[in-house]
Scaffold this motif. Structure first.
Motif, PDB file in Angstrom:
ATOM      1  N   LYS A  11       0.843  -1.193   0.000  1.00 38.38           N
ATOM      2  CA  LYS A  11       0.000   0.000   0.000  1.00 38.38           C
ATOM      3  C   LYS A  11       0.884   1.252   0.000  1.00 38.38           C
ATOM      4  CE  LYS A  11      -3.817   2.257   0.911  1.00 38.38           C
ATOM      5  NZ  LYS A  11      -5.178   2.263   0.755  1.00 38.38           N
ATOM      6  N   ARG A  12       1.924   1.216   0.830  1.00 39.49           N
ATOM      7  CA  ARG A  12       2.797   2.382   0.964  1.00 39.49           C
ATOM      8  C   ARG A  12       3.441   2.749  -0.367  1.00 39.49           C
ATOM      9  NH1 ARG A  12       8.286   2.449   4.735  1.00 39.49           N
ATOM     10  NH2 ARG A  12       8.924   4.578   4.248  1.00 39.49           N
ATOM     11  N   TRP A  13       3.848   1.745  -1.138  1.00 41.26           N
ATOM     12  CA  TRP A  13       4.561   2.018  -2.378  1.00 41.26           C
ATOM     13  C   TRP A  13       3.666   1.921  -3.604  1.00 41.26           C
ATOM     14  CZ3 TRP A  13       8.369   4.584  -0.792  1.00 41.26           C
ATOM     15  CH2 TRP A  13       9.045   4.237   0.385  1.00 41.26           C
ATOM     16  N   GLY A  14       2.358   1.997  -3.380  1.00 41.72           N
ATOM     17  CA  GLY A  14       1.438   2.126  -4.507  1.00 41.72           C
ATOM     18  C   GLY A  14       1.174   0.858  -5.288  1.00 41.72           C
ATOM     19  N   GLN A  15       1.577  -0.301  -4.761  1.00 39.75           N
ATOM     20  CA  GLN A  15       1.265  -1.543  -5.477  1.00 39.75           C
ATOM     21  C   GLN A  15      -0.197  -1.917  -5.289  1.00 39.75           C
ATOM     22  OE1 GLN A  15       4.196  -4.293  -3.935  1.00 39.75           O
ATOM     23  NE2 GLN A  15       5.594  -3.911  -5.619  1.00 39.75           N
ATOM     24  N   ILE A  16      -0.734  -1.561  -4.115  1.00 40.09           N
ATOM     25  CA  ILE A  16      -2.165  -1.760  -3.878  1.00 40.09           C
ATOM     26  C   ILE A  16      -2.810  -0.392  -3.946  1.00 40.09           C
ATOM     27  CG2 ILE A  16      -3.923  -2.387  -2.195  1.00 40.09           C
ATOM     28  CD1 ILE A  16      -2.055  -4.385  -1.018  1.00 40.09           C
ATOM     29  N   LYS A  17      -3.791  -0.263  -4.817  1.00 36.27           N
ATOM     30  CA  LYS A  17      -4.521   0.995  -4.891  1.00 36.27           C
ATOM     31  C   LYS A  17      -5.864   0.805  -4.194  1.00 36.27           C
ATOM     32  CE  LYS A  17      -1.828   2.849  -8.418  1.00 36.27           C
ATOM     33  NZ  LYS A  17      -0.929   1.701  -8.523  1.00 36.27           N
ATOM     34  N   GLY A  18      -6.286   1.842  -3.471  1.00 39.61           N
ATOM     35  CA  GLY A  18      -7.573   1.753  -2.801  1.00 39.61           C
ATOM     36  C   GLY A  18      -7.467   0.993  -1.484  1.00 39.61           C
ATOM     37  N   ASP A  19      -8.645   0.623  -0.973  1.00 39.61           N
ATOM     38  CA  ASP A  19      -8.679   0.025   0.363  1.00 39.61           C
ATOM     39  C   ASP A  19      -8.372  -1.457   0.313  1.00 39.61           C
ATOM     40  OD1 ASP A  19      -9.227   2.324   1.741  1.00 39.61           O
ATOM     41  OD2 ASP A  19     -11.374   2.180   1.310  1.00 39.61           O
ATOM     42  N   VAL A  20      -7.821  -1.946   1.394  1.00 41.27           N
ATOM     43  CA  VAL A  20      -7.556  -3.376   1.470  1.00 41.27           C
ATOM     44  C   VAL A  20      -7.907  -3.854   2.872  1.00 41.27           C
ATOM     45  CG1 VAL A  20      -5.126  -2.946   2.019  1.00 41.27           C
ATOM     46  CG2 VAL A  20      -5.800  -5.168   1.174  1.00 41.27           C
ATOM     47  N   ASP A  21      -8.510  -5.032   2.924  1.00 35.46           N
ATOM     48  CA  ASP A  21      -8.849  -5.616   4.220  1.00 35.46           C
ATOM     49  C   ASP A  21      -7.641  -6.454   4.658  1.00 35.46           C
ATOM     50  OD1 ASP A  21      -9.833  -6.877   6.415  1.00 35.46           O
ATOM     51  OD2 ASP A  21     -11.768  -7.409   5.488  1.00 35.46           O
ATOM     52  N   TYR A  22      -6.727  -5.789   5.359  1.00 37.17           N
ATOM     53  CA  TYR A  22      -5.458  -6.421   5.707  1.00 37.17           C
ATOM     54  C   TYR A  22      -5.641  -7.777   6.373  1.00 37.17           C
ATOM     55  CZ  TYR A  22      -3.501  -1.792   4.863  1.00 37.17           C
ATOM     56  OH  TYR A  22      -3.133  -0.615   4.289  1.00 37.17           O
ATOM     57  N   LYS A  23      -6.514  -7.774   7.387  1.00 35.40           N
ATOM     58  CA  LYS A  23      -6.655  -8.961   8.207  1.00 35.40           C
ATOM     59  C   LYS A  23      -7.218 -10.120   7.379  1.00 35.40           C
ATOM     60  CE  LYS A  23      -7.810  -9.863  12.980  1.00 35.40           C
ATOM     61  NZ  LYS A  23      -9.067 -10.567  13.208  1.00 35.40           N
ATOM     62  N   ALA A  24      -8.252  -9.806   6.576  1.00 33.68           N
ATOM     63  CA  ALA A  24      -8.913 -10.864   5.814  1.00 33.68           C
ATOM     64  C   ALA A  24      -7.935 -11.486   4.817  1.00 33.68           C
ATOM     65  CB  ALA A  24     -10.119 -10.298   5.080  1.00 33.68           C
ATOM     66  N   VAL A  25      -7.177 -10.639   4.110  1.00 37.06           N
ATOM     67  CA  VAL A  25      -6.234 -11.162   3.121  1.00 37.06           C
ATOM     68  C   VAL A  25      -5.157 -12.001   3.810  1.00 37.06           C
ATOM     69  CG1 VAL A  25      -4.541 -10.565   1.363  1.00 37.06           C
ATOM     70  CG2 VAL A  25      -6.655  -9.252   1.546  1.00 37.06           C
ATOM     71  N   ALA A  26      -4.606 -11.451   4.891  1.00 35.04           N
ATOM     72  CA  ALA A  26      -3.546 -12.167   5.602  1.00 35.04           C
ATOM     73  C   ALA A  26      -4.033 -13.533   6.054  1.00 35.04           C
ATOM     74  CB  ALA A  26      -3.075 -11.347   6.792  1.00 35.04           C
ATOM     75  N   GLU A  27      -5.263 -13.582   6.571  1.00 32.93           N
ATOM     76  CA  GLU A  27      -5.750 -14.850   7.110  1.00 32.93           C
ATOM     77  C   GLU A  27      -6.132 -15.831   6.019  1.00 32.93           C
ATOM     78  OE1 GLU A  27      -8.646 -13.849  10.122  1.00 32.93           O
ATOM     79  OE2 GLU A  27      -7.073 -12.848  11.276  1.00 32.93           O
ATOM     80  N   GLN A  28      -6.495 -15.286   4.849  1.00 29.92           N
ATOM     81  CA  GLN A  28      -6.849 -16.175   3.744  1.00 29.92           C
ATOM     82  C   GLN A  28      -5.592 -16.819   3.156  1.00 29.92           C
ATOM     83  OE1 GLN A  28      -8.292 -14.263   0.213  1.00 29.92           O
ATOM     84  NE2 GLN A  28      -8.140 -16.248  -0.804  1.00 29.92           N
ATOM     85  N   VAL A  29      -4.502 -16.060   3.090  1.00 36.03           N
ATOM     86  CA  VAL A  29      -3.304 -16.555   2.407  1.00 36.03           C
ATOM     87  C   VAL A  29      -2.335 -17.247   3.373  1.00 36.03           C
ATOM     88  CG1 VAL A  29      -1.352 -15.915   0.965  1.00 36.03           C
ATOM     89  CG2 VAL A  29      -3.539 -14.751   0.668  1.00 36.03           C
ATOM     90  N   TYR A  30      -2.074 -16.628   4.495  1.00 37.59           N
ATOM     91  CA  TYR A  30      -1.139 -17.215   5.449  1.00 37.59           C
ATOM     92  C   TYR A  30      -1.888 -18.172   6.361  1.00 37.59           C
ATOM     93  CZ  TYR A  30       3.016 -14.749   4.057  1.00 37.59           C
ATOM     94  OH  TYR A  30       4.112 -14.337   3.352  1.00 37.59           O
TER      95      TYR A  30
END
Lengths: 280, 459
Positions: free
Chosen positions: B391-410
């Motif tokens: 997000k910081r370096w512009g690879q993700i644009k817009g909002d992201v559900d950090y927790k949901a993504v982290a828990e889905q992948v890791y």
């Protein structure tokens, strides 16, 4: 002056050139002796380039010794990522062969049709002109994405790069068969199919073979790059794997072998070309 | 490694609260890290320990009770008593042979760097075959190729940079395909290497205009280098040039003076030193000690279609990782993974990376046993941190559900379950806080974290 003495003298010059090249190579890659003083404990952890000033470029002796090692066991198999040079070359030649044969099967009949029909020839020309100059490797991501198989993708890349010279040469060869011959055939009421096989094909064959010869050269150039990209097996993968280990010696050996195999493939096609050439 | 110590030690806590799970708190862990874990003599012994650990935990849900019990009767008495009514031997054997895999012949892709050590060594050292699998480890040319081959199912699972499965699952730089990480490969083990000509330019503030290489856009290397530069007031997007370069080309480029340095995976850093073209500026552990680097990843589809194969594969990796985490095994591992079939690098280079006694390129020999380390637990807070940097370096644009993504992948929950089944003791929570260059990261407040940086790409 006889031709045999010319050949002899040419051979002599070749040998002198080779010897001069090897000599200069050897001198240029001599080690320069220890560069800086360092503690033995530190030196043990460092490579020869850093400790003894050994040139990063191997000399002809290193390459020769390594080449002998490879020649002695060309077909060893130490698992999926380490196979002998003979096996690697076999993989590359098989890939080139498959892609190339597919291209022959498509390009020559298609070229015949286009060459015999001025309408199709004009209609397809813009497409061919746009597709022809595309670097075959540019197809690679697209191929990987759509075909979803890296070895078939490599074959596809060979196919796509060898098709254009054959197609264009076939079209040109077929279209430029002398009008008199076709008219004679027509007067004798030879059917279209028979005319294609007995008049046009022999007349266009030298041009078609020239196209095929250009194609095999390009296909062999491209396979190395394609295999470096996709990896797994083949001489291109070998180059990449040895580059990974910064083993310039093995890379030079691979370069040498790629040259030799390329030359052999070219010579085979050259022989076929001579077989179908006719004096006018 | 927590899981592999003696469960009959009264001073040991089986319910982990620190990184390694061995100590009550992170602070206690820090103090104790200097002490090496007890070496384990054999496989059976280790399994026995693992199983015994689970049994003890089941018998004494309260850790205090277990400790009191052990202190009062002594460890050997406790072991004898326990063996009488619980067949430790049988339980150990049962653990060693779990559910039959649906698919035995698997292909696993790897990139020839030391980060992939557990994946690679598991083949020559027999960890895959021990778990009933016949795995072919296939060397692959680059990260994009390994991604495509795994998506195309040529590989059943693969070695990937830790942020890659997140990026693939989010559809960054590829079609969105759900991927999962059951295990982290290595922690630490990277470094910033600079060309010899910069040996007097050690302050990053002087690095304006320099060209650096990173292995891939979605890599810890990219995020760590950007973080390091930004902390020193250098904007990585405008003040320097960052190039994505495949690791083998990095040393050649450094020699040819095309780049000034790189933050690269090891053995590449050490190789540049070995060949006398560069020196080690800092190890990546000096930026963030214990950072993840590479991961073991598979598609969700593989996990659902062949759950037993996937579990066996994960077990083999966790097993190999545990073996690699022991300092005394590292030399043997270096020799096993050095041949052309695997990493294809000089043994000396791999040994320096794995043992942590290395030449720094400036004439000194340094020792840091934690230069690279191996810890399989996929902390979800790691994933959240990577997402904040995307997000910081512009690879993700817009909002992201950090927790949901982290828990889905890791797959911390699944890994935890598997580890418990195996009799290992996973950490109690999947989130932990850590510090990067002295700045603490709170996984519960990712947005604030992103906002707190002065240098970032305006989105």
């Amino acid at each position: 002056m006889t031709s045999s003495s010319l050949r002899l003298r040419a051979g002599l010059v070749s040998i002198v050139l080779l010897a001069a090249f090897l000599g200069i190579w050897h001198l240029a890659t001599r080690s320069t002796g220890a560069t800086t003083t360092m503690s033995p404990e530190y030196a043990k952890l460092m490579g020869l380039t850093a400790t003894q000033g050994k040139s990063a470029m191997p000399g002809p002796v290193d390459v020769g010794a390594k080449l002998w090692e490879h020649v002695r066991r060309p077909f060893y198999d130490n698992g999926p990522n380490d196979k002998g040079l003979g096996i690697q070359l076999g993989y590359s030649i098989a890939r080139v062969g498959t892609g190339y044969l597919l291209a022959v099967l498509v390009a020559i009949p298609l070229g015949f049709l286009i060459g015999m029909s001025p309408l199709l020839s004009k209609a397809l020309d813009p497409f061919i002109q746009v597709l022809k100059p595309i670097s075959p490797l540019a197809w690679m991501p697209l191929a990987l994405y759509t075909i979803k198989d890296s070895s078939i993708s490599a074959i596809f890349v060979i196919f796509i790069c060898s098709i254009w010279p054959m197609l264009l040469n076939t079209v040109f060869g077929v279209a430029s068969v002398r009008k008199e011959w076709i008219n004679v055939a027509r007067t004798l009421e030879v059917g279209t199919v028979r005319r294609a096989f007995t008049v046009i094909l022999p007349a266009a064959a030298p041009t078609i073979l020239t196209g095929m010869r250009i194609s095999i050269g390009i296909a062999w150039l491209v396979i190395v790059a394609a295999e470096m990209l996709v990896g797994g097996t083949g001489i291109g993968y070998f180059v990449w794997n040895e580059w990974n280990n910064l083993s310039i010696t093995n890379v030079i050996i691979a370069i040498l072998l790629i040259g030799v195999v390329g030359m052999l493939l070219d010579q085979i096609l050259a022989r076929f070309t001579r077989m179908v050439t006719f004096p006018e | 490694m927590s899981t592999f110590d003696n469960p009959f030690d009264p001073d040991r806590n089986l319910r982990a609260r620190c990184v390694c799970g061995q100590h009550q708190s992170a602070a206690e862990h820090e103090r104790a890290t200097a002490l090496a874990c007890e070496p384990v003599e054999s496989e059976e012994k280790r399994y026995e320990g693992v199983v015994a650990s689970a049994v003890m935990r089941a018998m004494f849900p309260q850790d205090v009770a277990r400790r009191a019990f052990l202190k009062s009767v002594g460890a050997s008495t406790a072991l004898a008593a326990l063996s009488q009514f619980f067949p430790l031997q049988t339980a150990t054997e049962v653990f060693a042979q779990a559910g039959a895999p649906e698919k035995k012949d698997l292909k696993v892709g790897f990139i020839p760097i030391t980060c992939a050590t557990p994946i690679i060594m598991a083949a020559p050292m027999g960890f895959y075959s021990k778990h009933g699998l016949n795995v072919e480890v296939v060397k692959t040319a680059g990260w994009a190729v390994i991604r495509d081959k795994t998506i195309n199912k040529e590989y059943d699972a693969a070695h990937m940079l830790a942020p890659m499965p997140l990026a693939i699952s989010l559809g960054l730089g590829a079609n969105a395909i759900p991927f999962a990480v059951p295990a982290i490969e290595n922690i630490n083990g990277q470094g910033i290497t600079l060309a010899m000509k910069h040996k007097d330019k050690r302050d990053p503030k002087d690095w304006k205009g320099m060209k650096f290489a990173i292995p891939f856009d979605y890599s810890m290397h990219n995020y760590l280098l950007r973080y390091y530069l930004a902390e020193h007031g250098i904007d990585p997007d405008t003040d320097v040039q960052l190039r994505s370069v495949p690791p083998p080309e990095m040393v050649a480029n450094l020699r040819a003076d095309n780049i000034d340095g790189f933050l690269a995976p090891d053995n590449i850093c050490q190789r540049a030193i070995y060949d006398g073209v560069g020196f080690m500026h800092i190890l990546s552990k000096e930026i963030w000690d214990g950072h993840p680097c590479c991961s073991f990843a598979a598609s969700r589809e593989f996990i659902t279609t062949a759950p037993n194969s996937f579990a066996a594969l994960t077990r083999a990796i966790v097993d190999a990782t545990a073996y690699a985490s022991k300092a005394e095994n590292r030399k043997q591992i270096a020799e096993a993974i050095a041949p052309a079939n695997y990493i294809n690098a000089p043994v000396t280079v791999l040994e320096q990376v794995l043992t942590g006694t290395y030449a720094d390129g400036l004439g000194g020999v340094k020792t840091d046993a934690k230069r690279v380390d191996f810890d399989p637990f996929p902390w979800q807070s790691f994933a959240v941190w990577m997402l904040t940097q995307m997000k910081r370096w512009g690879q993700i644009k817009g909002d992201v559900d950090y927790k949901a993504v982290a828990e889905q992948v890791y797959l911390a929950t699944d890994t935890k379950k598997l580890m418990t089944e195996m009799g290992l003791s996973p950490p109690a929570t999947a989130y932990k806080s850590f510090a990067v260059m002295g700045k603490t990261f709170d996984p519960a407040k990712p947005e604030d974290y992103v906002a707190s940086f002065k240098i970032k790409k305006a989105s």
